[in-house]
Structure formats: structure tokens, C-alpha cells
Design a protein around this motif. Structure first.
Motif, mmCIF file in Angstrom:
data_model
loop_
_atom_site.group_PDB
_atom_site.id
_atom_site.type_symbol
_atom_site.label_atom_id
_atom_site.label_comp_id
_atom_site.label_asym_id
_atom_site.label_seq_id
_atom_site.Cartn_x
_atom_site.Cartn_y
_atom_site.Cartn_z
ATOM 1 N N CYS A 33 -4.576 -25.210 -26.540
ATOM 2 C CA CYS A 33 -3.941 -25.098 -25.773
ATOM 3 C C CYS A 33 -4.860 -25.495 -24.147
ATOM 4 N N CYS A 36 -4.778 -21.815 -23.032
ATOM 5 C CA CYS A 36 -4.454 -20.740 -23.538
ATOM 6 C C CYS A 36 -6.073 -19.658 -23.135
ATOM 7 N N ALA A 106 4.766 -21.140 -31.378
ATOM 8 C CA ALA A 106 4.924 -22.758 -30.789
ATOM 9 C C ALA A 106 5.411 -23.251 -31.265
ATOM 10 N N ASP A 126 7.382 -21.330 -27.300
ATOM 11 C CA ASP A 126 6.658 -21.425 -26.014
ATOM 12 C C ASP A 126 6.857 -22.842 -26.094
ATOM 13 N N LYS A 128 5.810 -26.089 -25.034
ATOM 14 C CA LYS A 128 3.502 -26.596 -24.506
ATOM 15 C C LYS A 128 3.823 -27.466 -23.558
ATOM 16 N N TYR A 135 2.140 -33.574 -24.704
ATOM 17 C CA TYR A 135 1.959 -32.210 -25.276
ATOM 18 C C TYR A 135 0.769 -32.412 -26.562
ATOM 19 N N THR A 139 -1.942 -29.885 -26.135
ATOM 20 C CA THR A 139 -2.573 -28.408 -27.910
ATOM 21 C C THR A 139 -3.583 -29.753 -28.668
#
Length: 242
Positions: A33, A36, A106, A126, A128, A135, A139
Motif C-alpha cells: 500500500c 503503509c 485487508a 481495511d 484500501k 485498488y 496496493t
């Protein structure tokens, strides 16, 4: 003997589920991510090896801080579902010990979702991003696996708290919040509340120490006041986590 790889433990967690919680951060994550703040949990190798029984012994030490209505253990990461056998066995032990369990995920693991959810009291899911393209950009993966997890959550009927990181220019704004509201209603089952989490810069130094390029260089921390406004307007139940 079955062993799990534990990155770290937080023993008095207040923001990862109801009440005072032991938070178990497991090693390993398949996502990358952009926002992150724990890149040190990505690698599947490393961490402290521990059996489910040894982990339970650490968790029960903090039982005096749990109440009848709140408190317990939250399995986080990294991504706890990348160690499904270990998580499942530990969840079973927690159920026997009558300890409330949360899974902070996730939904991008290695299967066994139906079995794991039989012993999970609450899912902290989560979100994202809310379109397949965004997405993947956020990610580095498609959302096929997390879709499988949500199907399992629907079958299990496990209560869900949705959490969503609000990043300037990526996941903010009125249009995005309205779309997020629709996405949650359409795709995430059993939702009890949605928590908006303001993007912060606390993890940037970890990238520097690890010699990694930070994906969001130049993006400022999210304005907490704006997030609180969107929380009240679109997701009235839930608190903005600072």
C-alpha cells in the motif's frame, strides 16, 4: 510444533477494537500500500517464532484489563491471514479461554477464511480503495482475494468495522466519501461502523532506515478537521482516529 512469526506485541491497545486490547502484529504482507507505515512487517521471514500456546500465555496476562463487555486480542500485521494455520489455532485457544477476538485485515491472505471466521468475534476490515483500478494502483494487487474474504464474511455473519485511510489527493474529498459510502453498503457485509483514519507521516523514517523509496513523498498529512467533518456527515457512528 506449529510456530507463528510475530513482529511485535502491543499490550494496552485502545484503537484496534473495543476496549483495552492486546494487539498481535504478525510478520508478512502481500500488499504494498502506498500509505503503509509498517514496511518492516512486509517480509514473511523474520519476527519472533512462537507457538499458539506461548502466544496465549502472553495474552492471558492482560485479562485483568478486559471487561465483560469489551477488551480482548486483535490479530494485525502485516497481514494475519498470511499465517492462517497459526491464526486459526490461536483463535481456537482464545475461544476456549473466553477471550474476545478481532481480526484486523485487508482480506488478502492464504485462504481458510471460513474456518478462521468461525472463531473470530469481530473483523476490522481495511478498505484500501473502492474501484478495481485504484485498488491495484494503491496496493500492487488486484482485489480477487479480498473479494473471496468478503464472501466468507458474508457466509459467517461476522460483525465488521470498516476502516479507511484518508490520503490527500487519493482517498479524500466529498465525491470519494459518497462513493465510499455506496461501496461499503454494496460490498461489505455486516457493517457496524466505519472509521476514517487520517493519513500521517509517522512511518516515513522507517523507509529511510530500510533504504526504501517512500511512495508518497511530498504528500502532506491529512487535515484531521476535514476527516472529522466527513466522519460525521457520511459515517456518523465511529470516531476519527488521530
Amino acid at each position: 510444533m506449529m510456530l507463528g512469526k510475530i513482529h511485535s506485541l502491543e499490550t494496552m491497545g485502545l484503537v484496534d477494537g473495543p476496549g483495552i486490547r492486546v494487539v498481535v502484529f504478525l510478520q508478512g504482507c502481500a500488499l504494498r500500500c502506498q500509505f503503509c507505515h509498517n514496511p518492516d512487517t512486509w517480509a514473511t521471514e523474520g519476527g519472533e517464532e512462537m507457538s499458539p500456546q506461548e502466544l496465549l500465555q502472553k495474552i492471558v496476562r492482560y485479562r485483568p484489563y478486559f471487561t465483560r463487555s469489551s477488551g480482548g486480542v486483535t490479530f494485525s500485521g502485516g497481514e494475519p491471514l498470511l499465517q492462517p494455520e497459526f491464526v486459526l489455532e490461536t483463535l481456537k485457544l482464545c475461544r476456549e479461554a473466553r477471550i474476545h477476538t478481532c481480526l484486523d485485515t485487508a482480506g488478502c491472505g492464504r485462504g481458510m477464511y471460513d474456518e478462521i471466521l468461525q472463531y473470530t468475534d469481530l473483523v476490522l476490515y481495511d478498505v484500501k480503495q473502492i474501484t478495481e483500478e485504484s485498488y491495484r494502483q494503491m496496493t500492487g494487487r488486484d482485489w480477487t482475494e479480498t473479494g473471496k474474504f468478503l464472501q466468507a464474511v458474508r457466509r459467517a455473519g461476522t460483525p465488521v468495522w470498516v476502516r479507511h485511510v484518508v490520503v490527500p489527493g487519493l482517498t479524500d474529498g466529498e465525491a470519494h466519501m459518497a462513493a465510499l459510502q455506496s461501496f461499503v453498503h454494496a460490498h461489505v457485509p455486516n457493517v457496524q461502523k466505519v472509521e476514517l483514519l487520517p493519513y500521517h507521516l509517522l512511518g516515513v523514517h522507517k523507509y529511510e532506515v530500510m533504504g526504501l523509496k517512500y511512495p508518497l513523498t511530498g504528500v502532506p498529512a491529512m487535515d484531521i478537521g476535514k476527516v472529522e467533518q466527513w466522519q460525521k456527515k457520511y459515517f456518523a457512528v465511529g470516531e476519527t482516529r488521530r
